[in-house]
Design an enzyme around this catalytic site. Structure first.
Site, mmCIF file in Angstrom:
data_model
loop_
_atom_site.group_PDB
_atom_site.id
_atom_site.type_symbol
_atom_site.label_atom_id
_atom_site.label_comp_id
_atom_site.label_asym_id
_atom_site.label_seq_id
_atom_site.Cartn_x
_atom_site.Cartn_y
_atom_site.Cartn_z
ATOM 1 N N GLN A 171 0.831 -1.193 0.000
ATOM 2 C CA GLN A 171 0.000 0.000 0.000
ATOM 3 C C GLN A 171 0.871 1.250 0.000
ATOM 4 O O GLN A 171 1.928 1.295 0.618
ATOM 5 C CB GLN A 171 -0.969 -0.003 1.182
ATOM 6 C CG GLN A 171 -0.355 -0.190 2.542
ATOM 7 C CD GLN A 171 -1.427 -0.277 3.623
ATOM 8 O OE1 GLN A 171 -2.596 0.021 3.405
ATOM 9 N NE2 GLN A 171 -1.028 -0.700 4.807
ATOM 10 N N HIS A 193 -2.933 0.081 -3.629
ATOM 11 C CA HIS A 193 -3.871 0.523 -2.596
ATOM 12 C C HIS A 193 -4.366 1.934 -2.911
ATOM 13 O O HIS A 193 -5.519 2.146 -3.182
ATOM 14 C CB HIS A 193 -3.258 0.457 -1.194
ATOM 15 C CG HIS A 193 -4.195 0.817 -0.088
ATOM 16 N ND1 HIS A 193 -4.370 2.104 0.357
ATOM 17 C CD2 HIS A 193 -5.000 0.055 0.676
ATOM 18 C CE1 HIS A 193 -5.246 2.119 1.347
ATOM 19 N NE2 HIS A 193 -5.657 0.892 1.556
ATOM 20 N N ASP A 235 -8.153 0.820 -3.018
ATOM 21 C CA ASP A 235 -9.120 0.948 -1.930
ATOM 22 C C ASP A 235 -9.740 2.335 -2.034
ATOM 23 O O ASP A 235 -9.044 3.347 -1.879
ATOM 24 C CB ASP A 235 -8.421 0.768 -0.584
ATOM 25 C CG ASP A 235 -9.403 0.616 0.567
ATOM 26 O OD1 ASP A 235 -10.586 0.972 0.396
ATOM 27 O OD2 ASP A 235 -8.984 0.146 1.646
ATOM 28 N N GLU A 270 -11.620 -2.213 -3.777
ATOM 29 C CA GLU A 270 -11.945 -2.485 -2.370
ATOM 30 C C GLU A 270 -12.883 -1.417 -1.833
ATOM 31 O O GLU A 270 -12.673 -0.223 -2.055
ATOM 32 C CB GLU A 270 -10.660 -2.539 -1.545
ATOM 33 C CG GLU A 270 -10.883 -2.902 -0.091
ATOM 34 C CD GLU A 270 -9.589 -3.170 0.656
ATOM 35 O OE1 GLU A 270 -9.640 -3.228 1.910
ATOM 36 O OE2 GLU A 270 -8.525 -3.315 0.021
ATOM 37 N N ASP A 304 -14.130 -4.967 2.819
ATOM 38 C CA ASP A 304 -13.383 -4.627 4.027
ATOM 39 C C ASP A 304 -14.370 -4.078 5.056
ATOM 40 O O ASP A 304 -14.636 -4.700 6.072
ATOM 41 C CB ASP A 304 -12.294 -3.606 3.695
ATOM 42 C CG ASP A 304 -11.547 -3.101 4.942
ATOM 43 O OD1 ASP A 304 -11.810 -3.612 6.045
ATOM 44 O OD2 ASP A 304 -10.707 -2.202 4.804
ATOM 45 N N GLN A 326 -11.158 -9.260 2.539
ATOM 46 C CA GLN A 326 -10.025 -8.915 3.387
ATOM 47 C C GLN A 326 -10.262 -9.446 4.791
ATOM 48 O O GLN A 326 -11.248 -9.091 5.449
ATOM 49 C CB GLN A 326 -9.738 -7.415 3.481
ATOM 50 C CG GLN A 326 -8.547 -7.199 4.414
ATOM 51 C CD GLN A 326 -8.071 -5.784 4.628
ATOM 52 O OE1 GLN A 326 -7.124 -5.575 5.375
ATOM 53 N NE2 GLN A 326 -8.675 -4.802 3.997
ATOM 54 N N LYS A 328 -9.077 -8.866 7.984
ATOM 55 C CA LYS A 328 -8.306 -7.782 8.608
ATOM 56 C C LYS A 328 -7.906 -8.241 10.003
ATOM 57 O O LYS A 328 -8.686 -8.166 10.950
ATOM 58 C CB LYS A 328 -9.139 -6.510 8.643
ATOM 59 C CG LYS A 328 -8.335 -5.236 8.720
ATOM 60 C CD LYS A 328 -9.225 -4.039 8.464
ATOM 61 C CE LYS A 328 -8.406 -2.782 8.275
ATOM 62 N NZ LYS A 328 -8.633 -2.172 6.954
#
Length: 417
Positions: A171, A193, A235, A270, A304, A326, A328
């Site tokens: 990212q 990212h 994202d 994302e 996410d 994801q 996390k």
């Protein structure tokens, strides 16, 4: 008794805790800080340095194994645990967790986690505690079995010793252009990212975002080695929903338009929209996934927001409300649940991405690598921090060392068998 003492050491996360609601509401950046009043409970300013707490288990041979507790960057948002409090986590660990640790057989990883993470006063423990203590217990089991953390996971879940390398996703943070160049020069598998977390970065009708996607693809061909062809993963923190529409059809239309600008690339998007609740997220994401699949698009939806715990992941996977989930890690809690989440995704033919947060540490990142490799996740996050070099070296080197050890173990097993 295999654990004879518990140590606690305050530490730093590798980035900052940010008030996502304040950022979404238009907080202006001034250098590295955000100007304005915080909105999310617990935040005294919009951006604060990430703190962590290390837990050390002193074993009977005086070996000390460690795990690190922390929360994610956007704590308190989308159903996540509140902002990390070192004092509160330290208190619960000392009063509740330490006595339980003295009672367990640390060589039996799953059984130890079940006992240590039993609810306290009818409530689940803070997920940061589950995460950090499960790391320490995994290292303890590996030490007691004279093996790697990955081998412990394989043994506990009856998995074969893995052979495959897991693709690594980096990212960029806000230093997009410089960090994209670094990723390309290092031939990162999945990038960048992009941190598209504000209207300014997304642009009117998403044009700023589209231009950035095209630039990343072009830059890859300009400076990448011959044959280098990464997955492009962005994202957008719900900004397609905020700026374009919350209608699944229009969201899918926009994503297809973006994918058409970078033909030949797999495009991961994302968090395209935040629909306000877990159920609404599942229903609408599933519609977007279905539309993209029907069109044969190269774009994939990554979930996410509002998909935090193992129970959440199960709901999203069974509803096929994402192409890639994801996992996390600090939000999931125990690394046992991370392993279960990967296996659950595989059972439902959904991609498993072992992610996490820039607020993590070297220790939590290394433990995540072992779980990712053991369960053969589809990709894993380079962490901690928002830089490329440090995170990519921590995760990449740990994976390479682990695979070298597993190859040796495999050769030994074949020789003895």
């Amino acid at each position: 008794m295999q654990i004879k003492d518990v140590l606690l050491a305050p530490g730093n996360g590798a980035f900052f805790y940010d008030d996502q609601e304040a950022v979404r509401s238009g907080a202006i950046q001034d250098g590295f800080i955000y100007v304005g009043a915080p909105i999310t409970p617990g935040f005294k300013s919009i951006r604060i340095p990430a703190s962590s707490l290390s837990v050390g288990l002193v074993l009977t041979d005086d070996t000390v194994v460690w795990g690190d507790m922390m929360n994610v960057q956007y704590s308190g948002a989308s159903g996540r645990d509140p902002l990390f409090s070192t004092n509160q986590i330290s208190d619960v660990t000392s009063r509740v967790i330490a006595p339980r640790l003295f009672e367990v057989d640390a060589s039996r990883y799953l059984q130890a986690c079940v006992h240590v993470f039993e609810p306290h006063e009818d409530n689940r423990l803070p997920l940061a505690i589950e995460y950090g203590v499960s790391q320490a217990l995994l290292r303890a089991a590996a030490h007691l079995h004279c093996g790697t953390m990955a081998e412990v996971v394989c043994a506990e879940f009856d998995l074969p010793l893995p052979t495959g390398r897991i693709p690594i996703y980096c990212q960029s943070g806000d230093a997009r252009e410089i960090n994209v160049d670094k990723m390309i020069l290092k031939s990162v598998d999945v990038l960048p990212h992009g941190l598209i977390n504000s209207r300014q970065k997304f642009g009117v009708d998403g044009q700023t975002f589209v231009d950035f996607v095209k630039w990343v693809a072009t830059r890859t061909s300009e400076i990448g080695r011959p044959g280098y062809h990464p997955v492009l993963h962005f994202d957008v923190y719900g900004w397609i929903g905020q700026e374009i529409s919350l209608e699944p059809q229009r969201i899918a239309d926009f994503i297809c338009k973006v994918a058409d600008t970078v033909p030949g690339f797999t495009l991961n998007i994302e968090s395209p929209a935040d629909f306000g609740s877990t159920q609404a997220q599942i229903e609408n994401n599933a519609k977007i996934v279905s539309i993209l699949d029907d069109r044969g698009s190269s774009a994939r939806i990554v979930v996410d927001e509002r998909c935090n715990t193992l129970d959440d992941i199960r709901l999203f996977a069974e509803a096929r409300a994402a192409h890639l989930i994801q996992i996390k890690t600090p939000d999931v809690g125990s690394l046992v649940d991370t392993a279960r989440a990967v296996l659950l995704c595989k059972e439902n033919d959904v991609g498993a991405y072992v992610g996490g947060s820039c607020t993590e540490t070297d220790l939590s990142a290394q433990a995540s690598v072992h779980v990712s490799v053991a369960t053969q996740a589809d990709m894993m996050l380079a962490k901690p921090g928002m830089g490329v070099d440090e995170a990519f070296s921590i995760v990449g080197n740990e994976q390479n060392r682990l695979l070298a050890m597993l190859n040796r173990r495999r050769a030994q097993n074949e020789k003895s068998g």
